[in-house]
Motif scaffolding. Structure first.
Motif, mmCIF file in Angstrom:
data_model
loop_
_atom_site.group_PDB
_atom_site.id
_atom_site.type_symbol
_atom_site.label_atom_id
_atom_site.label_comp_id
_atom_site.label_asym_id
_atom_site.label_seq_id
_atom_site.Cartn_x
_atom_site.Cartn_y
_atom_site.Cartn_z
ATOM 1 N N ALA A 287 10.030 0.660 -4.325
ATOM 2 C CA ALA A 287 10.212 1.305 -3.473
ATOM 3 C C ALA A 287 9.591 2.921 -4.094
ATOM 4 O O ALA A 287 9.131 3.715 -3.766
ATOM 5 C CB ALA A 287 11.548 1.824 -3.771
ATOM 6 N N ALA A 288 9.718 2.479 -5.276
ATOM 7 C CA ALA A 288 8.659 3.822 -5.732
ATOM 8 C C ALA A 288 7.144 3.876 -5.978
ATOM 9 O O ALA A 288 6.524 4.872 -5.418
ATOM 10 C CB ALA A 288 9.006 3.222 -8.021
ATOM 11 N N ILE A 289 6.754 2.544 -5.869
ATOM 12 C CA ILE A 289 5.376 2.413 -5.164
ATOM 13 C C ILE A 289 4.869 3.024 -3.851
ATOM 14 O O ILE A 289 4.341 3.811 -3.654
ATOM 15 C CB ILE A 289 4.394 1.336 -5.202
ATOM 16 C CG1 ILE A 289 4.100 0.817 -7.066
ATOM 17 C CG2 ILE A 289 3.564 1.405 -5.057
ATOM 18 C CD1 ILE A 289 3.826 -0.966 -6.542
ATOM 19 N N THR A 290 5.891 2.426 -3.061
ATOM 20 C CA THR A 290 5.813 3.425 -1.608
ATOM 21 C C THR A 290 5.926 4.755 -1.808
ATOM 22 O O THR A 290 5.211 5.852 -0.703
ATOM 23 C CB THR A 290 7.026 2.425 -1.456
ATOM 24 O OG1 THR A 290 6.691 0.823 -0.798
ATOM 25 C CG2 THR A 290 6.367 2.586 0.361
ATOM 26 N N PHE A 291 6.997 5.100 -2.446
ATOM 27 C CA PHE A 291 7.450 5.870 -2.489
ATOM 28 C C PHE A 291 6.094 7.014 -2.905
ATOM 29 O O PHE A 291 5.683 8.735 -2.461
ATOM 30 C CB PHE A 291 8.707 7.038 -3.393
ATOM 31 C CG PHE A 291 8.408 8.410 -3.821
ATOM 32 C CD1 PHE A 291 9.746 9.051 -2.297
ATOM 33 C CD2 PHE A 291 8.502 8.566 -4.554
ATOM 34 C CE1 PHE A 291 9.745 10.315 -2.867
ATOM 35 C CE2 PHE A 291 8.647 10.312 -5.260
ATOM 36 C CZ PHE A 291 9.444 11.205 -4.213
ATOM 37 N N LEU A 292 5.085 6.729 -3.855
ATOM 38 C CA LEU A 292 4.397 7.282 -4.470
ATOM 39 C C LEU A 292 3.119 7.494 -3.655
ATOM 40 O O LEU A 292 2.264 8.450 -3.615
ATOM 41 C CB LEU A 292 3.369 6.462 -5.417
ATOM 42 C CG LEU A 292 2.473 7.022 -6.398
ATOM 43 C CD1 LEU A 292 3.003 8.300 -7.115
ATOM 44 C CD2 LEU A 292 2.374 6.087 -7.503
ATOM 45 N N PHE A 293 3.104 6.323 -2.429
ATOM 46 C CA PHE A 293 1.667 6.127 -1.613
ATOM 47 C C PHE A 293 2.445 7.408 -0.429
ATOM 48 O O PHE A 293 1.700 8.171 -0.447
ATOM 49 C CB PHE A 293 1.548 5.026 -1.107
ATOM 50 C CG PHE A 293 1.372 4.069 -1.437
ATOM 51 C CD1 PHE A 293 0.579 4.435 -2.174
ATOM 52 C CD2 PHE A 293 1.454 2.274 -1.433
ATOM 53 C CE1 PHE A 293 -0.076 2.967 -3.017
ATOM 54 C CE2 PHE A 293 0.802 1.502 -1.664
ATOM 55 C CZ PHE A 293 -0.544 2.140 -3.147
ATOM 56 N N PHE A 294 3.278 7.472 -0.101
ATOM 57 C CA PHE A 294 4.147 9.050 0.764
ATOM 58 C C PHE A 294 4.178 10.249 -0.129
ATOM 59 O O PHE A 294 3.401 10.619 0.488
ATOM 60 C CB PHE A 294 5.594 8.691 1.435
ATOM 61 C CG PHE A 294 5.940 7.580 2.766
ATOM 62 C CD1 PHE A 294 4.577 8.007 3.278
ATOM 63 C CD2 PHE A 294 5.807 6.400 1.978
ATOM 64 C CE1 PHE A 294 5.693 6.947 4.511
ATOM 65 C CE2 PHE A 294 5.916 5.635 3.120
ATOM 66 C CZ PHE A 294 5.579 5.707 4.320
ATOM 67 N N LEU A 295 4.054 10.017 -1.111
ATOM 68 C CA LEU A 295 3.940 11.242 -2.190
ATOM 69 C C LEU A 295 2.412 12.049 -2.124
ATOM 70 O O LEU A 295 2.428 13.483 -2.034
ATOM 71 C CB LEU A 295 5.021 11.180 -3.109
ATOM 72 C CG LEU A 295 4.675 12.046 -3.887
ATOM 73 C CD1 LEU A 295 5.864 13.384 -3.333
ATOM 74 C CD2 LEU A 295 5.338 12.400 -5.627
ATOM 75 N N THR A 296 1.952 11.215 -2.010
ATOM 76 C CA THR A 296 0.298 11.484 -2.426
ATOM 77 C C THR A 296 -0.542 11.253 -0.868
ATOM 78 O O THR A 296 -1.781 11.858 -0.822
ATOM 79 C CB THR A 296 -0.916 10.199 -3.476
ATOM 80 O OG1 THR A 296 -0.440 9.236 -2.931
ATOM 81 C CG2 THR A 296 0.176 10.684 -4.674
ATOM 82 N N SER A 297 -0.316 11.211 0.229
ATOM 83 C CA SER A 297 -0.372 11.019 1.123
ATOM 84 C C SER A 297 -0.950 12.474 2.129
ATOM 85 O O SER A 297 -1.964 12.450 2.513
ATOM 86 C CB SER A 297 0.337 9.841 2.106
ATOM 87 O OG SER A 297 1.595 10.653 2.723
ATOM 88 N N LYS A 298 -0.245 13.516 1.483
ATOM 89 C CA LYS A 298 -0.650 14.692 2.223
ATOM 90 C C LYS A 298 -2.214 15.098 2.019
ATOM 91 O O LYS A 298 -2.071 16.245 2.320
ATOM 92 C CB LYS A 298 1.302 14.923 2.231
ATOM 93 C CG LYS A 298 0.596 15.735 0.671
ATOM 94 C CD LYS A 298 1.564 16.697 0.090
ATOM 95 C CE LYS A 298 1.953 17.133 -1.872
ATOM 96 N NZ LYS A 298 3.266 17.906 -1.373
ATOM 97 N N TYR A 299 -2.473 14.288 1.112
ATOM 98 C CA TYR A 299 -3.487 14.882 0.067
ATOM 99 C C TYR A 299 -5.086 14.040 0.946
ATOM 100 O O TYR A 299 -5.775 15.216 0.678
ATOM 101 C CB TYR A 299 -3.918 15.202 -1.395
ATOM 102 C CG TYR A 299 -2.435 15.526 -2.488
ATOM 103 C CD1 TYR A 299 -2.730 16.762 -2.034
ATOM 104 C CD2 TYR A 299 -2.113 14.783 -2.848
ATOM 105 C CE1 TYR A 299 -1.695 17.528 -2.869
ATOM 106 C CE2 TYR A 299 -0.527 16.363 -3.648
ATOM 107 C CZ TYR A 299 -0.650 16.985 -3.328
ATOM 108 O OH TYR A 299 0.304 17.784 -3.978
ATOM 109 N N TRP A 300 -4.660 13.169 1.717
ATOM 110 C CA TRP A 300 -6.014 12.009 1.717
ATOM 111 C C TRP A 300 -5.576 11.425 3.322
ATOM 112 O O TRP A 300 -6.277 10.776 3.840
ATOM 113 C CB TRP A 300 -6.403 11.430 0.932
ATOM 114 C CG TRP A 300 -5.453 10.175 0.505
ATOM 115 C CD1 TRP A 300 -4.100 9.799 0.075
ATOM 116 C CD2 TRP A 300 -4.694 8.873 1.356
ATOM 117 N NE1 TRP A 300 -3.479 8.770 0.029
ATOM 118 C CE2 TRP A 300 -3.666 8.050 0.585
ATOM 119 C CE3 TRP A 300 -5.829 7.897 2.439
ATOM 120 C CZ2 TRP A 300 -2.666 7.179 1.182
ATOM 121 C CZ3 TRP A 300 -5.655 7.128 2.664
ATOM 122 C CH2 TRP A 300 -4.235 6.266 2.120
ATOM 123 N N VAL A 301 -4.524 11.594 4.014
ATOM 124 C CA VAL A 301 -4.075 11.104 5.292
ATOM 125 C C VAL A 301 -4.113 12.476 6.111
ATOM 126 O O VAL A 301 -3.539 13.501 6.315
ATOM 127 C CB VAL A 301 -2.701 10.400 5.096
ATOM 128 C CG1 VAL A 301 -2.644 9.980 6.876
ATOM 129 C CG2 VAL A 301 -2.757 9.076 4.814
#
Length: 309
Positions: A287-301
């Protein structure tokens, strides 16, 4: 007065229809709802309770509070399984996605037979996690295996790749990379959604194929890359069959995946409370890693529906 009665009757009839529709909807989803409660939600609540107990399947659970969680971080094998699993995920997932994207781009060229070969390359994703494939892989890379014999003939190595602590994990990583068919199909679908006009305009401007890839293909594929990254990472943390059947977690615990150690703890050592705590720690990590992916996605997705993002 009559008009008011008609309105009241209409409202009553409409309310009855709404209730009937609601009950019809609940009845339609009841098989899934019952299955979710009995097979997912119920076991999750039970495992959460058991994670605070000392339970061995042979006696009643004994409440121990946070003791299981405290003991985890002084357990050398638990820490080793965590290290091995992180190493496995962070090496295998990027390589798997790179191979999947490369093959998807090759099949997206529209060459003759592309559909057939894309279907063929998808087959390992269907059977790759099976017991049969694990046994075959073990034979290929074992002491008398074909791969070991070929490497020995080339004077590269004559050791058992599975039995060598330095190479055993990479044998399992290679097996997982070979199962790139699922993300490949998703990449292929994403590539076919990229407007051809973008490439035509870039060609007119003199952009090379490499420049087109980094300026058009990759940005347009970032939502698909993000989806594949999340799904493959979650799948990687739950990998079990390959390690359990091919190496048994050895040698020297160098392939002791988290799921394998959890299984051993629960069903070989009968420490169900401790294993339940491990399961919840794994859930928190994912859950923490998935949350990190979603948190950083705004910078590269980038999404077209959001003004270019």
């Amino acid at each position: 007065m009559t008009k008011r009665k008609n309105v009241t009757a209409s409202l009553t009839l409409e309310s009855a229809r709404t209730k009937h529709d609601n009950w019809s909807g609940f009845l339609s989803i009841s098989p899934w709802l019952i299955g979710f409660i009995l097979l997912i939600l119920g076991p999750m609540i039970a495992s959460l309770y058991l994670s605070f107990t000392d339970y061995n399947l042979l006696s009643s659970p004994n409440w121990v509070g946070l003791e299981n969680y405290r003991n985890l971080f002084s357990d050398a094998r638990f820490l080793k399984s965590l290290e091995v699993t992180f190493k496995f995920v962070f090496i295998s997932v990027p390589l798997k996605l790179i191979f999947a994207l490369a093959l998807a781009m090759l099949f997206n060229t529209g060459r003759k037979g592309s559909s057939f070969f894309s279907a063929v390359y998808y087959i390992p994703s269907i059977i790759g996690g099976s017991v049969a494939i694990a046994v075959v892989w073990k034979q290929l890379f074992g002491r008398q295996g074909a791969i070991t014999q070929i490497l020995s003939a080339l004077n590269i190595t004559d050791t058992n790749l599975i039995g060598n602590p330095n190479t055993a994990l990479f044998v399992l990583i290679l097996l997982v990379i070979w199962q790139f068919g699922s993300p490949m199909i998703i990449f292929l679908a994403g590539l076919r959604q990229v407007p051809a006009e973008l490439y035509e305009a870039a060609s007119v401007d003199g952009a090379s194929k490499i420049r087109q890839f980094f300026s058009i293909t990759l940005p347009m594929l970032t939502p698909v890359i993000f989806f594949n990254l999340v799904m493959q990472t979650i799948s990687g943390f739950m990998t079990f069959t390959q390690s359990y059947l091919i190496t048994g977690g050895g040698p020297l615990d160098e392939t002791l995946f988290y799921a394998v150690y959890l299984y051993e703890t629960a069903f070989e050592y009968l420490r169900m409370g401790y294993a339940s705590a491990m399961a919840w720690v794994l859930l928190i990590v994912i859950a923490a890693i998935t949350f990190l992916f979603f948190l950083t996605s705004k910078y590269w997705v980038f999404y077209q529906s959001e003004g270019g993002r």
